[in-house]
Scaffold this active site. Structure first.
Site, PDB file in Angstrom:
ATOM      1  N   ALA A 145      15.099 -22.279  22.536  1.00 28.97           N
ATOM      2  CA  ALA A 145      13.725 -22.777  22.679  1.00 28.97           C
ATOM      3  C   ALA A 145      13.457 -23.161  24.130  1.00 28.97           C
ATOM      4  O   ALA A 145      13.863 -24.230  24.591  1.00 28.97           O
ATOM      5  CB  ALA A 145      13.503 -23.976  21.758  1.00 28.97           C
ATOM      6  N   LEU A 146      12.788 -22.248  24.825  1.00 28.62           N
ATOM      7  CA  LEU A 146      12.478 -22.472  26.226  1.00 28.62           C
ATOM      8  C   LEU A 146      10.954 -22.486  26.429  1.00 28.62           C
ATOM      9  O   LEU A 146      10.385 -23.433  26.959  1.00 28.62           O
ATOM     10  CB  LEU A 146      13.113 -21.370  27.083  1.00 28.62           C
ATOM     11  CG  LEU A 146      12.692 -21.306  28.550  1.00 28.62           C
ATOM     12  CD1 LEU A 146      13.231 -22.519  29.311  1.00 28.62           C
ATOM     13  CD2 LEU A 146      13.190 -20.017  29.211  1.00 28.62           C
ATOM     14  N   GLY A 160       5.140 -20.008  29.719  1.00 26.66           N
ATOM     15  CA  GLY A 160       5.927 -18.852  29.275  1.00 26.66           C
ATOM     16  C   GLY A 160       6.669 -18.286  30.458  1.00 26.66           C
ATOM     17  O   GLY A 160       7.810 -18.659  30.736  1.00 26.66           O
ATOM     18  N   ASP A 179      19.392 -13.610  31.481  1.00 22.97           N
ATOM     19  CA  ASP A 179      19.943 -12.396  32.102  1.00 22.97           C
ATOM     20  C   ASP A 179      20.692 -11.586  31.046  1.00 22.97           C
ATOM     21  O   ASP A 179      20.528 -10.369  30.935  1.00 22.97           O
ATOM     22  CB  ASP A 179      20.914 -12.763  33.231  1.00 22.97           C
ATOM     23  CG  ASP A 179      20.168 -13.171  34.513  1.00 22.97           C
ATOM     24  OD1 ASP A 179      18.962 -12.862  34.609  1.00 22.97           O
ATOM     25  OD2 ASP A 179      20.806 -13.777  35.385  1.00 22.97           O
ATOM     26  N   GLN A 212       2.113  10.521  18.171  1.00 20.37           N
ATOM     27  CA  GLN A 212       1.365  11.731  18.508  1.00 20.37           C
ATOM     28  C   GLN A 212       2.016  12.978  17.909  1.00 20.37           C
ATOM     29  O   GLN A 212       1.334  13.844  17.378  1.00 20.37           O
ATOM     30  CB  GLN A 212       1.269  11.843  20.045  1.00 20.37           C
ATOM     31  CG  GLN A 212       0.117  12.694  20.530  1.00 20.37           C
ATOM     32  CD  GLN A 212      -1.233  12.066  20.205  1.00 20.37           C
ATOM     33  OE1 GLN A 212      -1.333  10.875  19.965  1.00 20.37           O
ATOM     34  NE2 GLN A 212      -2.271  12.895  20.153  1.00 20.37           N
ATOM     35  N   GLY A 258       1.153  13.267  14.442  1.00 15.86           N
ATOM     36  CA  GLY A 258      -0.256  13.464  14.143  1.00 15.86           C
ATOM     37  C   GLY A 258      -0.755  12.366  13.219  1.00 15.86           C
ATOM     38  O   GLY A 258      -0.319  11.214  13.300  1.00 15.86           O
ATOM     39  N   GLU A 287      11.495 -12.549  26.570  1.00 17.34           N
ATOM     40  CA  GLU A 287      12.629 -12.701  27.484  1.00 17.34           C
ATOM     41  C   GLU A 287      12.283 -12.192  28.889  1.00 17.34           C
ATOM     42  O   GLU A 287      13.092 -11.563  29.562  1.00 17.34           O
ATOM     43  CB  GLU A 287      13.893 -12.056  26.892  1.00 17.34           C
ATOM     44  CG  GLU A 287      14.184 -12.654  25.514  1.00 17.34           C
ATOM     45  CD  GLU A 287      15.589 -12.433  24.998  1.00 17.34           C
ATOM     46  OE1 GLU A 287      16.486 -12.182  25.811  1.00 17.34           O
ATOM     47  OE2 GLU A 287      15.770 -12.538  23.772  1.00 17.34           O
TER      48      GLU A 287
END
Lengths: 329, 259, 381
Positions: free
Chosen positions: C124-125, C131, C240, C336, C339, C363
């Site tokens: 939890a950062l 952000g 990292d 794509q 289709g 992240e």
């Protein structure tokens, strides 16, 4: 190579030879005809029957080696093997054929080790060439065919049921019946019980002439009833794909394919089965293949003789109706 | 209790197999090799017997070229304790009988109480080796087993053998040879710990001479390996389902004579 | 240079593939639609060792290396990106820092059960108003005797609802800025630790993303990870490693969409031939394959450096930047190729498309990765 072609009798454990024995005798008869040999049956049973012996004669056996002993039932390869090996040692047959059944698969393998000869298991064709027998066997999930031959006789092979044709029965042909004396060794194995499958009223999967089979397209176990209704009308066995078995819709013994049963019925009808290699390995030697699948790209259509691109829930009941109409005529 | 499991490395079912240049074997290029699926049931069952009893050793053995070590390592990663690799050019063209003789010899050296095989290897589908090993050892055997319980005193095993139309339940004294049918169990995956631990486990190389086996000519030889004859093109019955069903039934009856 | 996987790495890759195809594939579509956390398969991931791949065996992990980790992540993401992120967060953002910075007691309590998969962890950062600007922490941790008192909010916490513990970053000394940030291991159930909200998301819907609120939440001082003021460093070094994980996830998403596209191009016919015979489709597939391979090499390089104990931060950023942008492009093209069917849930490529988007965001957004890379190039901080 004017020797004897032996066919081990597969019976119903009640003194009656099974249909696959006629197929063995039929193929042996054709091979013996080409090579100047003759055909003999070897019957191990706790109790044979006069009718059965006669039947073997009509199917092409000129002689029946009858080993009748209470200790031969239930089947245990450690008991059957030395008995057949002793007889083979005395009689020196040219070939020993068995059927791909739970008993004979084991018997022939063990016998090959005891006699120190080669075994061509699960053969689907034979050819005589320069006095040698060449067997054809499907390998690599039925994707290739291996042709193999023996360094020395007797040539041991097991034959896939429903692949070889029986000869026209020779009415009134009476085989010579020999009751050789061979040692029957005691078994170390004790039969505790035999659990019969719940009778479905339908033929056994590997023995059936017609097989109706369902896959993932059936959407659930409850829908197999649609195929059972069709099967009842045409006297078919009902099988399943691995997807249906792995999903728990059918018990494993109904699985057709590489990790299930191998079948070669006259007619195979697959419903909602895509035709994974796995499955094809178990049914590609069927004579006529019918596929019903809503996906036109399903690989099973590549090997099908007849295909219907459509919803099986619609097509299967229509087929049941049509067959009913036809067969009631 | 010591248990030996015999396994074989085979091409993955999904791999496309091509006929080799000699027309007798397959071209090994591009093949993904796996432990034959039935052999995984055998390994799983052996591990379960060991776990249930709380003691014992599971020894996995294979016969094959150097690459077959991967199959052994997979089994070690699943939990087998050690492995034996019958690895000798002398076995390059070994047929079922030669393989069985070699396996029987190494099993005799190991002296286990129980030997598990898969019901057949899915490359040549011969399905003979387990039974032939039992014959060479002089042990009882049961093929295509669906259930198995080793007696508490390890003197015997109760097995359910799949036969046409049902199951036969046998009591068999140990030692004996069993071959696993699908349905016996659900094989575990190797865990990451198992994979990391596998390299610390022993894989012993064994040569033909170590088993006192001399040269013995093959009993079977391959004449040719061939592709399947093409099936005649099929017919797609189009149109309304009712019409298609009607036409199919007519064709099966009148053209194919299958009903 | 050698581009060869060891036998163990190959076996781990094969195990991940088999597990993903056999156990995850059958449930992935439905879990996504119902936005349901996959308790059973996550439990299986734990049993198999996927939740603590690079953690030593002594702490309940598998003792494998970062390359094995990215191989496994790619295989799992090929089938389900939600499973992949659950795994990535537990490994990279939770287990990794606890292993690296934790005391022996902390490792025993906060690592072993998490690396062995009995519990899962989270990180939890991010805060509602911080952000990308992660050093601007509003959550406060005030010392009070043998405890810290936490107050504040955390946003977008992957595994937030399911986790048994969280690595929480908070300000212990506002005057020191980023050097006044500390990290804490906070158990769920600690009074004042609330999970008021679980987000409804565009993609990775089977993973849960929660909001945390701390209201006078008292955390024992022995739960502080590293020394006071080390929190920002711990968070950044975790990220990292996390970026390698997310890069592998993006790679897997792209590879999964690509495999489906190739299969479809062989089967689907247009103008009388399989669409794969048309040059336009061939070009798309060739571009997709090339981009995926390029990303894979970047991911493998970053993982190899990490495994060798060498600096890998900028390489991780490059891998994450490239792989996530690539995943977005490849999944767009995959639709794509399919289709109209690509737009329909039954064909599942649309799930890959929705799942790919988040890899450009969490992240560290693509923009942040560029910043990290540029700063490294220019020698600025």
């Amino acid at each position: 190579m004017a020797g004897a072609f032996w066919c081990i009798v597969e019976d119903d454990r009640a003194g009656r030879p099974k249909k696959v024995t006629a197929e063995l005798l039929g193929e042996a008869t054709r091979l013996a005809r080409q090579s100047g040999g003759h055909v003999e049956a070897v019957w191990l049973a706790d109790k044979a029957s006069e009718d059965g012996l006669k039947q073997l004669g009509e199917w092409g056996a000129v002689r029946v080696w009858l080993l009748e002993d209470a200790a031969l039932a239930p089947f245990r390869s450690e008991v059957w093997t030395p008995a057949v090996a002793e007889l083979a040692g005395k009689e020196a047959p040219q070939a020993i054929f068995g059927a791909v059944t739970s008993r004979q698969r084991e018997l022939l393998a063990r016998l090959a080790a005891r006699l120190g000869v080669g075994l061509a298991a699960d053969s689907v064709a034979f050819r005589v060439e320069d006095g040698k027998l060449i067997a054809t066997r499907p390998v690599y999930a039925g994707k290739l065919l291996s042709k193999i031959t023996w360094a020395k006789p007797p040539w041991l092979a097991t034959l896939r049921p429903n692949v070889f044709k029986a000869e026209e029965p020779k009415a009134g042909a009476v085989p010579a019946v020999e009751r050789p004396s061979v040692a029957i060794v005691p078994s170390r194995m004790t039969l505790v019980e035999r659990k019969e499958e719940v009778a479905t009223g339908l033929p056994e999967l590997t023995e059936a002439d017609v097989v109706v089979s369902g896959g993932r397209g059936l959407k659930g176990p409850e829908n197999f009833v649609i195929l059972e209704e069709l099967a009842k009308v045409i006297g078919a066995a009902v099988g399943a794909s691995r997807a249906a078995v792995d999903a728990g819709w059918r018990p494993h013994r109904f699985q057709i394919g590489q990790t299930g049963r191998t079948i070669s019925p006259k007619l195979y009808m697959g419903f909602g089965i895509s035709g994974a290699i796995q499955h094809l390995a178990g049914m590609r030697t069927s004579k006529i293949i019918v596929a019903v699948n809503k996906d036109p790209e399903a690989p099973i259509f590549k090997i099908a003789d007849y295909g219907i691109v459509g919803d099986l829930f619609e097509v299967a009941p229509l087929l049941t109706q049509e067959f009913k109409r036809l067969l009631e005529k | 209790m010591k248990i030996v499991v015999a396994v074989k490395q085979v091409p993955d079912t999904a791999t496309q197999v091509k006929i080799g240049a000699d027309s007798k074997g397959i071209d090994p290029a591009g093949i993904t090799w796996i432990v034959s699926p039935y052999d995984e049931f055998a390994v799983e069952e052996a591990l379960r017997v060991k776990e249930k009893r709380g003691d014992g050793e599971v020894v996995v053995v294979t016969l094959g070229p150097e690459r077959a070590k991967e199959a052994l390592r997979t089994c070690l990663a699943m939990g087998a304790d050690r492995a034996i690799h019958l690895n000798d050019p002398a076995w390059e063209a070994a047929d079922s009988l030669a393989v069985s003789r070699a396996l029987a010899a190494v099993i005799r050296q190991e002296g286990p109480q129980l030997v598990f095989f898969g019901r057949q290897a899915i490359d040549d589908d011969m399905g003979a080796v387990s039974t032939q090993v039992a014959e060479f050892l002089g042990w009882p055997c049961a093929s295509w087993i669906m259930e198995e319980t080793v007696a508490a005193d390890a003197s015997s095993v109760r097995v359910a053998r799949q036969v046409e139309g049902g199951l036969e339940i046998f009591d068999i004294p140990l030692p004996c040879v069993l071959s696993a049918q699908k349905g016996l169990n659900e094989p575990r995956y190797p865990t990451l710990k198992g994979i990391m631990g596998a390299k610390k486990k022993e894989i012993r190389d064994v040569k033909a001479a170590d088993l006192g086996l001399g040269a013995d000519g093959p009993r079977l030889s391959v004449v040719a390996l061939e592709g399947l004859p093409p099936r005649p093109p099929g017919r797609i019955l189009s149109g309304e389902p009712a019409a298609a069903a009607k036409e199919l039934v007519r064709s099966l009856r009148e053209d194919a004579k299958a009903i | 240079m050698k581009l060869e996987l060891t036998e163990e790495q190959q076996m781990i890759q094969a195990l991940a593939r088999e597990f993903a195809e056999k156990e995850v594939q059958p449930v992935a579509g439905r879990l996504d639609q119902e936005a349901r956390f996959p308790h059973e398969t996550v439990k299986r991931m734990g049993e198999l060792g996927f939740l603590g791949i690079a953690v030593p065996e002594a702490y309940g992990g598998a003792g494998a290396d970062p390359v094995a980790y990215v191989l496994a992540l790619e295989e799992i993401a090929k089938v389900c990106a939600s499973h992949a992120v659950i795994m990535s967060v537990n490994n990279s953002l939770y287990c990794d820092p606890v292993l690296k910075y934790g005391t022996e007691d902390q490792r025993r309590k906060f690592l072993t059960p998490f690396a062995s998969g009995q519990k899962i962890g989270c990180f939890a950062l991010t805060e509602p108003q911080a952000g990308s600007d992660a050093s601007n922490q509003h959550t406060l941790a005030v010392p009070d005797g043998s405890r810290y008192v936490l107050n504040g909010r955390k946003a977008f916490v992957t595994n937030g609802r399911e986790a048994a513990a969280a690595l929480v970053v908070a300000q212990t000394d506002a005057a020191k800025g980023r050097h006044g940030i500390s990290a804490f291991l906070v158990e769920k159930g600690t009074p004042g630790f609330l999970v008021p909200k679980v987000e409804d998301k565009l993609g990775i819907r089977a993973s849960d993303t929660a909001e945390f609120v701390f209201e006078d939440c008292r955390v024992p001082a022995e739960n502080r990870l590293g020394s006071e003021g080390m929190g920002f460093k711990i968070a950044m070094s975790s990220l990292d490693g996390g970026r390698i994980g997310i890069a592998a996830q993006a790679l897997g998403i792209a590879a999964g969409a690509f495999e489906r596209s190739v299969a479809y191009a062989k089967e689907r016919k247009a103008f009388g031939v399989p669409i794969g015979q048309h040059q336009m489709v061939q070009w798309m597939l060739a571009d997709m394959a090339t981009a995926i391979d390029a990303a894979r090499l970047l991911v493998w390089r970053a993982a190899t450096l990490k495994g060798a104990g060498q600096p890998f931060g900028v390489e991780a950023s490059m891998a994450k930047l490239f792989a996530s942008e690539m995943a977005m492009k490849v999944t767009t093209d995959a639709i794509q190729v399919h289709g109209g069917y690509g737009y329909i849930k039954e064909f599942q490529v649309e799930r890959y498309f929705r799942d790919a988007k988040i890899t450009q965001i969490y992240e560290g957004t693509s923009q942040i990765q560029k910043l990290v890379i540029a700063r490294h190039l220019l020698g600025t901080q």
